[in-house]
Design a protein around this motif. Structure first.
Motif, PDB file in Angstrom:
ATOM      1  N   LEU A 227       6.039   9.294  -0.922  1.00 30.96           N
ATOM      2  CA  LEU A 227       5.089   8.193  -0.830  1.00 30.96           C
ATOM      3  C   LEU A 227       3.752   8.571  -1.455  1.00 30.96           C
ATOM      4  O   LEU A 227       3.331   9.717  -1.431  1.00 30.96           O
ATOM      5  N   SER A 228       3.054   7.554  -1.974  1.00 25.97           N
ATOM      6  CA  SER A 228       1.699   7.731  -2.479  1.00 25.97           C
ATOM      7  C   SER A 228       0.703   7.300  -1.408  1.00 25.97           C
ATOM      8  O   SER A 228       1.022   6.505  -0.524  1.00 25.97           O
ATOM      9  N   GLY A 229      -0.519   7.806  -1.521  1.00 23.57           N
ATOM     10  CA  GLY A 229      -1.572   7.392  -0.606  1.00 23.57           C
ATOM     11  C   GLY A 229      -1.568   8.195   0.677  1.00 23.57           C
ATOM     12  O   GLY A 229      -0.704   9.035   0.925  1.00 23.57           O
ATOM     13  N   ALA A 230      -2.570   7.920   1.513  1.00 24.76           N
ATOM     14  CA  ALA A 230      -2.762   8.652   2.759  1.00 24.76           C
ATOM     15  C   ALA A 230      -3.533   7.757   3.716  1.00 24.76           C
ATOM     16  O   ALA A 230      -3.843   6.603   3.397  1.00 24.76           O
ATOM     17  N   LYS A 231      -3.823   8.298   4.880  1.00 23.43           N
ATOM     18  CA  LYS A 231      -4.624   7.573   5.870  1.00 23.43           C
ATOM     19  C   LYS A 231      -5.798   6.858   5.209  1.00 23.43           C
ATOM     20  O   LYS A 231      -6.405   7.368   4.276  1.00 23.43           O
TER      21      LYS A 231
ATOM     22  N   THR B 236      -5.640   4.111   3.493  1.00 16.44           N
ATOM     23  CA  THR B 236      -5.201   3.233   2.419  1.00 16.44           C
ATOM     24  C   THR B 236      -3.986   2.433   2.870  1.00 16.44           C
ATOM     25  O   THR B 236      -3.284   2.816   3.809  1.00 16.44           O
ATOM     26  N   LEU B 237      -3.710   1.337   2.174  1.00 22.15           N
ATOM     27  CA  LEU B 237      -2.538   0.527   2.462  1.00 22.15           C
ATOM     28  C   LEU B 237      -1.374   0.836   1.534  1.00 22.15           C
ATOM     29  O   LEU B 237      -0.402   0.096   1.488  1.00 22.15           O
ATOM     30  N   GLN B 238      -1.482   1.943   0.790  1.00 23.22           N
ATOM     31  CA  GLN B 238      -0.294   2.443   0.119  1.00 23.22           C
ATOM     32  C   GLN B 238       0.661   2.972   1.185  1.00 23.22           C
ATOM     33  O   GLN B 238       0.286   3.187   2.341  1.00 23.22           O
ATOM     34  N   GLU B 239       1.906   3.199   0.787  1.00 22.81           N
ATOM     35  CA  GLU B 239       2.931   3.567   1.758  1.00 22.81           C
ATOM     36  C   GLU B 239       2.548   4.810   2.555  1.00 22.81           C
ATOM     37  O   GLU B 239       2.800   4.891   3.761  1.00 22.81           O
ATOM     38  N   GLY B 240       1.933   5.788   1.906  1.00 19.67           N
ATOM     39  CA  GLY B 240       1.561   7.001   2.619  1.00 19.67           C
ATOM     40  C   GLY B 240       0.496   6.801   3.666  1.00 19.67           C
ATOM     41  O   GLY B 240       0.310   7.649   4.545  1.00 19.67           O
ATOM     42  N   GLY B 241      -0.211   5.683   3.606  1.00 20.10           N
ATOM     43  CA  GLY B 241      -1.247   5.400   4.588  1.00 20.10           C
ATOM     44  C   GLY B 241      -0.760   4.643   5.806  1.00 20.10           C
ATOM     45  O   GLY B 241      -1.417   4.674   6.858  1.00 20.10           O
TER      46      GLY B 241
ATOM     47  N   LEU C 268       2.845  -5.882  -7.606  1.00 16.88           N
ATOM     48  CA  LEU C 268       4.095  -6.147  -6.907  1.00 16.88           C
ATOM     49  C   LEU C 268       5.000  -4.937  -7.086  1.00 16.88           C
ATOM     50  O   LEU C 268       5.228  -4.477  -8.209  1.00 16.88           O
ATOM     51  N   HIS C 269       5.513  -4.422  -5.968  1.00 20.57           N
ATOM     52  CA  HIS C 269       6.348  -3.228  -6.020  1.00 20.57           C
ATOM     53  C   HIS C 269       7.684  -3.478  -5.337  1.00 20.57           C
ATOM     54  O   HIS C 269       7.744  -4.109  -4.271  1.00 20.57           O
ATOM     55  N   ASP C 270       8.723  -2.972  -5.950  1.00 23.54           N
ATOM     56  CA  ASP C 270      10.063  -3.006  -5.378  1.00 23.54           C
ATOM     57  C   ASP C 270      10.275  -1.671  -4.666  1.00 23.54           C
ATOM     58  O   ASP C 270      10.601  -0.658  -5.295  1.00 23.54           O
ATOM     59  N   LEU C 271      10.074  -1.671  -3.361  1.00 22.33           N
ATOM     60  CA  LEU C 271      10.111  -0.418  -2.623  1.00 22.33           C
ATOM     61  C   LEU C 271      11.506   0.191  -2.563  1.00 22.33           C
ATOM     62  O   LEU C 271      11.646   1.402  -2.371  1.00 22.33           O
ATOM     63  N   LYS C 272      12.517  -0.617  -2.734  1.00 20.74           N
ATOM     64  CA  LYS C 272      13.879  -0.081  -2.738  1.00 20.74           C
ATOM     65  C   LYS C 272      14.093   0.819  -3.947  1.00 20.74           C
ATOM     66  O   LYS C 272      14.793   1.833  -3.874  1.00 20.74           O
ATOM     67  N   GLN C 273      13.475   0.448  -5.065  1.00 19.68           N
ATOM     68  CA  GLN C 273      13.621   1.219  -6.295  1.00 19.68           C
ATOM     69  C   GLN C 273      12.483   2.209  -6.521  1.00 19.68           C
ATOM     70  O   GLN C 273      12.645   3.193  -7.242  1.00 19.68           O
TER      71      GLN C 273
ATOM     72  N   ARG D 234       7.264   5.070  -4.383  1.00 12.93           N
ATOM     73  CA  ARG D 234       5.983   5.660  -4.743  1.00 12.93           C
ATOM     74  C   ARG D 234       4.973   4.630  -5.226  1.00 12.93           C
ATOM     75  O   ARG D 234       3.805   4.942  -5.420  1.00 12.93           O
ATOM     76  N   GLU D 235       5.420   3.403  -5.425  1.00 16.28           N
ATOM     77  CA  GLU D 235       4.521   2.284  -5.794  1.00 16.28           C
ATOM     78  C   GLU D 235       3.785   2.517  -7.119  1.00 16.28           C
ATOM     79  O   GLU D 235       2.612   2.194  -7.251  1.00 16.28           O
ATOM     80  N   TRP D 236       4.491   3.008  -8.099  1.00 20.03           N
ATOM     81  CA  TRP D 236       3.856   3.185  -9.404  1.00 20.03           C
ATOM     82  C   TRP D 236       4.358   2.189 -10.438  1.00 20.03           C
ATOM     83  O   TRP D 236       3.675   1.952 -11.449  1.00 20.03           O
ATOM     84  N   ALA D 237       5.513   1.591 -10.232  1.00 20.62           N
ATOM     85  CA  ALA D 237       6.024   0.604 -11.182  1.00 20.62           C
ATOM     86  C   ALA D 237       5.589  -0.784 -10.734  1.00 20.62           C
ATOM     87  O   ALA D 237       6.130  -1.341  -9.782  1.00 20.62           O
ATOM     88  N   ASP D 238       4.598  -1.342 -11.386  1.00 21.77           N
ATOM     89  CA  ASP D 238       4.081  -2.667 -11.052  1.00 21.77           C
ATOM     90  C   ASP D 238       4.981  -3.727 -11.688  1.00 21.77           C
ATOM     91  O   ASP D 238       5.037  -3.874 -12.917  1.00 21.77           O
ATOM     92  N   ARG D 239       5.677  -4.491 -10.847  1.00 27.81           N
ATOM     93  CA  ARG D 239       6.643  -5.486 -11.320  1.00 27.81           C
ATOM     94  C   ARG D 239       6.052  -6.903 -11.383  1.00 27.81           C
ATOM     95  O   ARG D 239       6.790  -7.872 -11.538  1.00 27.81           O
ATOM     96  N   SER D 240       4.755  -7.019 -11.295  1.00 21.47           N
ATOM     97  CA  SER D 240       4.144  -8.350 -11.230  1.00 21.47           C
ATOM     98  C   SER D 240       4.408  -9.173 -12.485  1.00 21.47           C
ATOM     99  O   SER D 240       4.594 -10.394 -12.395  1.00 21.47           O
TER     100      SER D 240
END
Length: 480
Positions: free
Chosen positions: A327-331, A333-338, A438-443, A446-452
């Motif tokens: 996961l990316s991010g940390a406490k 943040t609203l990234q997955e790691g947070g 927009l991120h496809d968390l199944k694929q 890490r939330e780096w591929a922006d599918r918007s």
């Protein structure tokens, strides 16, 4: 610098450092065998008769998603929590109600978005805060107490300060713990130099290592002869800073001296910018695991293990020394790691062991779930934002389909199924430009591929849903 600002800086820097460090470590070493390797997809057990359960809700503080060996940590050993997972259900896609301490706790105790009350706008509450959970607001504890439960909180409250706010004013029969967001583990001093260990609303002196003290109190409570079912919120401060494992008395004494000296350096001493290490963090998490093992052993000795529903989770993602790959991010943040957190549920009377669930759930869902399991309804005047999982866990129903919503200052997120709508705060993720993504968390967890650009209609729909929910909540003060 305030705790909020300090935590935001640390969260942003941790996210940046973690992204660089983990990208370089894609050749992850083979993980040791754990109970996770033996899990099977979750399936509700056939209906069984059972009394209303005791409820033990254990909350770690700033524990990252992969800080347990059963969640993939290559260097932290957590046999007791791994065993708990092997005896119940391990959730891979569970989330906290917010990205910092007090908003998530508010979401657990009220079952609602933190932004529905003024105290939830502070991310997190600081020692000078004059707001908290209003004693008239229904809580998990007050609702369960009305239905016949004994209620207790042991550990960190962080939802308001004396004289106006306290667990004993919000539905808990008993309270033993701290009011503030952090304290030095031995002296029990908060960042403003006040002694912060209380029994009820009265200070209680005990200068031993805090995690050990809480473990003893929780074991004592569980071992009592109760004539009715009970709720115990066991809120450890581990592994929140300062970075002190049991036995680190010299470093604790240094921090105590700094805190007592006051001034900016004293105020920031608990943040421990010059302390800690990966090894200290490991020792803290492994000590937490040992403490939880002691509490679970007390539960087994009580003869009520089968009829006790245990939930283990964290109030938000990890910080500086946490391990959250991939996961990316940390406490903060609203990234997955947070916001994605380890979550385990065990109830031997009703839930079969050795299972894993990939369904997205978040903190307010547990409030709704526990109330339904206990046969208690929320107040119509304060409808819940969480959705009960009781049908999914106990009756074989499909997991509820709904959107999970988060907001923090300048940042937004909403999850629907495998999709996540996300907008980063510019000051937290400058490389992302504060644009809708927009991120496809199944694929791509890490939330780096922006599918918007590939799914513009879905992006617009999720954005509209987020903004509709946001419009129902209290606005942040304009000065923020």
């Amino acid at each position: 610098m305030s705790r909020r600002a300090f935590g935001g800086v640390l969260g942003a820097s941790a996210a940046a450092v973690g992204a660089v460090g983990l990208s370089a470590a894609q050749a992850t070493p083979k993980l040791p065998q754990s109970p996770a390797a033996q899990e099977r997809p979750f399936r509700a057990a056939p209906a069984r008769n059972s009394p209303r359960p005791n409820i033990l809700f254990v909350l770690a503080d700033d524990l990252g998603w992969a800080d347990l060996s059963s969640y993939g940590s290559p260097h932290i050993k957590t046999p007791h929590l791994d065993r708990l997972a092997g005896q119940g259900v391990r959730f891979t896609d569970a989330y906290s109600g917010s990205a910092t301490c007090s908003p998530t706790r508010i979401s657990l105790y009220t079952g609602r978005y933190p932004g529905r009350i003024k105290a939830g706008l502070d991310e997190p509450l600081e020692e000078e805060a004059t707001v908290g959970i209003d004693p008239t607001h229904p809580t998990l504890a007050s609702l369960l107490r009305e239905s016949g439960y004994a209620t207790a909180m042991i550990g960190k409250w962080h939802c308001g300060f004396l004289p106006d706010y306290s667990p004993t004013r919000s539905g808990w029969d008993e309270f033993f713990g701290n009011f503030s967001g952090s304290l030095e583990y031995y002296s029990k001093l908060s960042s403003v130099g006040e002694y912060d260990l209380y029994e009820g609303d009265v200070q209680h002196k005990d200068l031993r290592y805090y995690t050990t003290v809480l473990t003893e109190r929780a074991s004592e409570y569980i071992g009592r002869r109760h004539d009715r079912p009970w709720l115990l919120n066991l809120n450890f401060t581990t592994p929140h800073w300062p970075w002190l494992a049991e036995g680190d008395v010299e470093e604790a004494a240094r921090l105590e001296k700094l805190i007592k000296a006051g001034g900016p350096e004293g105020r920031m001493a608990l943040g421990h910018p010059d302390g800690g290490s990966i090894d200290t963090y490991r020792r803290m998490v492994e000590g937490l695991d040992q403490s939880i093992g002691t509490v679970l052993a007390a539960l087994k000795r009580s003869g009520r293990e089968r009829d006790t529903l245990v939930v283990f989770s964290s109030d938000n993602g990890g910080e500086r020394f946490s391990y959250s790959w991939p996961l990316s991010g940390a406490k903060s943040t609203l990234q997955e790691g947070g916001i994605r957190v380890p979550t385990i549920v065990r109830w031997p009377a009703r839930i079969d062991p050795g299972q894993v669930s990939h369904e997205p759930v978040f903190t307010p869902d547990w409030t709704a779930t526990l109330l339904e399991i206990a046969g208690t309804r929320p107040k119509a005047s304060h409808p819940l934002d969480g959705t009960s999982l009781a049908g999914y866990l106990l009756r074989g129903e499909d997991a509820p389909t709904r959107d999970l919503f988060w907001r923090v200052r300048g940042e937004r997120a909403l999850r629907r199924g495998q999709w996540k709508y996300y907008r980063a705060a510019k000051d937290k993720a400058p490389l992302r430009d504060g644009k809708d993504q927009l991120h496809d968390l199944k694929q791509d967890s890490r939330e780096w591929a922006d599918r918007s650009a590939h799914e513009p209609a879905l992006l617009a729909e999720l954005k509209a849903v987020w903004e509709r929910i946001d419009a129902e909540l209290l606005p942040y003060p304009s000065s923020e």
